[in-house]
Motif scaffolding. Structure first.
Motif, PDB file in Angstrom:
ATOM      1  N   UNK A   1      34.951  31.982  35.181  1.00 44.63           N
ATOM      2  CA  UNK A   1      35.878  32.091  36.301  1.00 44.63           C
ATOM      3  C   UNK A   1      36.253  30.704  36.775  1.00 44.63           C
ATOM      4  N   UNK A   2      37.317  30.643  37.536  1.00 42.47           N
ATOM      5  CA  UNK A   2      37.754  29.377  38.117  1.00 42.47           C
ATOM      6  C   UNK A   2      38.190  29.640  39.545  1.00 42.47           C
ATOM      7  N   UNK A   3      38.056  28.612  40.367  1.00 44.01           N
ATOM      8  CA  UNK A   3      38.424  28.722  41.775  1.00 44.01           C
ATOM      9  C   UNK A   3      39.557  27.756  42.063  1.00 44.01           C
ATOM     10  N   UNK A   4      40.576  28.268  42.736  1.00 43.90           N
ATOM     11  CA  UNK A   4      41.740  27.470  43.114  1.00 43.90           C
ATOM     12  C   UNK A   4      41.740  27.335  44.631  1.00 43.90           C
ATOM     13  N   UNK A   5      41.808  26.102  45.103  1.00 44.01           N
ATOM     14  CA  UNK A   5      41.892  25.853  46.534  1.00 44.01           C
ATOM     15  C   UNK A   5      43.344  25.750  46.969  1.00 44.01           C
ATOM     16  N   UNK A   6      43.703  26.464  48.012  1.00 42.21           N
ATOM     17  CA  UNK A   6      45.066  26.445  48.544  1.00 42.21           C
ATOM     18  C   UNK A   6      44.996  26.266  50.055  1.00 42.21           C
ATOM     19  N   UNK A   7      46.124  25.996  50.698  1.00 44.03           N
ATOM     20  CA  UNK A   7      46.117  25.913  52.162  1.00 44.03           C
ATOM     21  C   UNK A   7      45.674  27.219  52.827  1.00 44.03           C
ATOM     22  N   UNK A   8      45.747  28.337  52.106  1.00 43.32           N
ATOM     23  CA  UNK A   8      45.339  29.630  52.648  1.00 43.32           C
ATOM     24  C   UNK A   8      43.882  29.974  52.354  1.00 43.32           C
TER      25      UNK A   8
ATOM     26  N   UNK B   1      39.049  32.809  43.718  1.00 47.21           N
ATOM     27  CA  UNK B   1      38.350  32.773  42.446  1.00 47.21           C
ATOM     28  C   UNK B   1      38.900  33.866  41.547  1.00 47.21           C
ATOM     29  N   UNK B   2      39.194  33.492  40.314  1.00 48.07           N
ATOM     30  CA  UNK B   2      39.767  34.423  39.340  1.00 48.07           C
ATOM     31  C   UNK B   2      38.936  34.386  38.058  1.00 48.07           C
ATOM     32  N   UNK B   3      38.777  35.547  37.413  1.00 45.81           N
ATOM     33  CA  UNK B   3      38.037  35.581  36.150  1.00 45.81           C
ATOM     34  C   UNK B   3      38.881  35.040  34.998  1.00 45.81           C
ATOM     35  N   UNK B   4      38.191  34.593  33.957  1.00 43.80           N
ATOM     36  CA  UNK B   4      38.828  34.091  32.748  1.00 43.80           C
ATOM     37  C   UNK B   4      38.107  34.742  31.573  1.00 43.80           C
ATOM     38  N   UNK B   5      38.857  35.361  30.673  1.00 40.41           N
ATOM     39  CA  UNK B   5      38.255  36.035  29.522  1.00 40.41           C
ATOM     40  C   UNK B   5      39.258  35.989  28.372  1.00 40.41           C
ATOM     41  N   UNK B   6      38.964  35.199  27.359  1.00 43.24           N
ATOM     42  CA  UNK B   6      39.876  35.050  26.216  1.00 43.24           C
ATOM     43  C   UNK B   6      39.097  35.185  24.909  1.00 43.24           C
ATOM     44  N   UNK B   7      39.761  35.746  23.907  1.00 43.86           N
ATOM     45  CA  UNK B   7      39.179  35.868  22.582  1.00 43.86           C
ATOM     46  C   UNK B   7      40.090  35.190  21.574  1.00 43.86           C
ATOM     47  N   UNK B   8      39.538  34.882  20.431  1.00 36.30           N
ATOM     48  CA  UNK B   8      40.323  34.270  19.373  1.00 36.30           C
ATOM     49  C   UNK B   8      39.530  34.239  18.090  1.00 36.30           C
ATOM     50  N   UNK B   9      40.093  33.596  17.113  1.00 31.32           N
ATOM     51  CA  UNK B   9      39.434  33.477  15.817  1.00 31.32           C
ATOM     52  C   UNK B   9      39.610  32.052  15.328  1.00 31.32           C
ATOM     53  N   UNK B  10      38.515  31.448  14.910  1.00 31.52           N
ATOM     54  CA  UNK B  10      38.568  30.119  14.308  1.00 31.52           C
ATOM     55  C   UNK B  10      38.475  30.286  12.802  1.00 31.52           C
ATOM     56  N   UNK B  11      39.395  29.654  12.088  1.00 31.97           N
ATOM     57  CA  UNK B  11      39.386  29.676  10.631  1.00 31.97           C
ATOM     58  C   UNK B  11      39.134  28.265  10.125  1.00 31.97           C
ATOM     59  N   UNK B  12      38.243  28.137   9.163  1.00 31.87           N
ATOM     60  CA  UNK B  12      37.953  26.815   8.613  1.00 31.87           C
ATOM     61  C   UNK B  12      39.158  26.244   7.869  1.00 31.87           C
ATOM     62  N   UNK B  13      40.113  27.093   7.522  1.00 33.29           N
ATOM     63  CA  UNK B  13      41.323  26.650   6.834  1.00 33.29           C
ATOM     64  C   UNK B  13      42.466  26.417   7.817  1.00 33.29           C
TER      65      UNK B  13
END
Length: 82
Positions: free
Chosen positions: A55-62, A66-78
């Motif tokens: 997650x990450x937290x963003x500070x604003x004047x208001x 805090x918002x969640x972060x969830x990402x997937x991917x694939x790493x290829x050696x090529x």
């Protein structure tokens, strides 16, 4: 994507100016078991699926939001990351 490779946390604040971007480097501690499993998958199939959660937290004047972060991917050696 099913074996925990490592974990990390950025404990310090940083500021990104309006309409700008910033490169953030996270300190990550890896596990031997996770590295071994990822290495075996890379040798066997040439690819490793991955998932990054947190997650990450963003500070604003208001206030802070805090918002969640969830990402997937694939790493290829090529081909690299996809």
């Amino acid at each position: 994507d099913s074996i925990k490779l490592g974990e990390g946390e950025l404990g310090e604040r940083f500021v990104v100016q309006e309409k700008d971007s910033s490169l953030v480097r996270l300190p990550v501690r890896f596990t031997y078991a996770g590295l071994g499993a990822a290495g075996r998958a890379l040798v066997t199939s040439g690819t490793v699926n991955y998932r990054v959660r947190g997650d990450f937290t963003v500070g604003t004047p208001l206030g802070n939001f805090t918002r969640p972060y969830d990402r997937t991917g694939r790493y290829s050696s090529v081909a690299g990351n996809r």
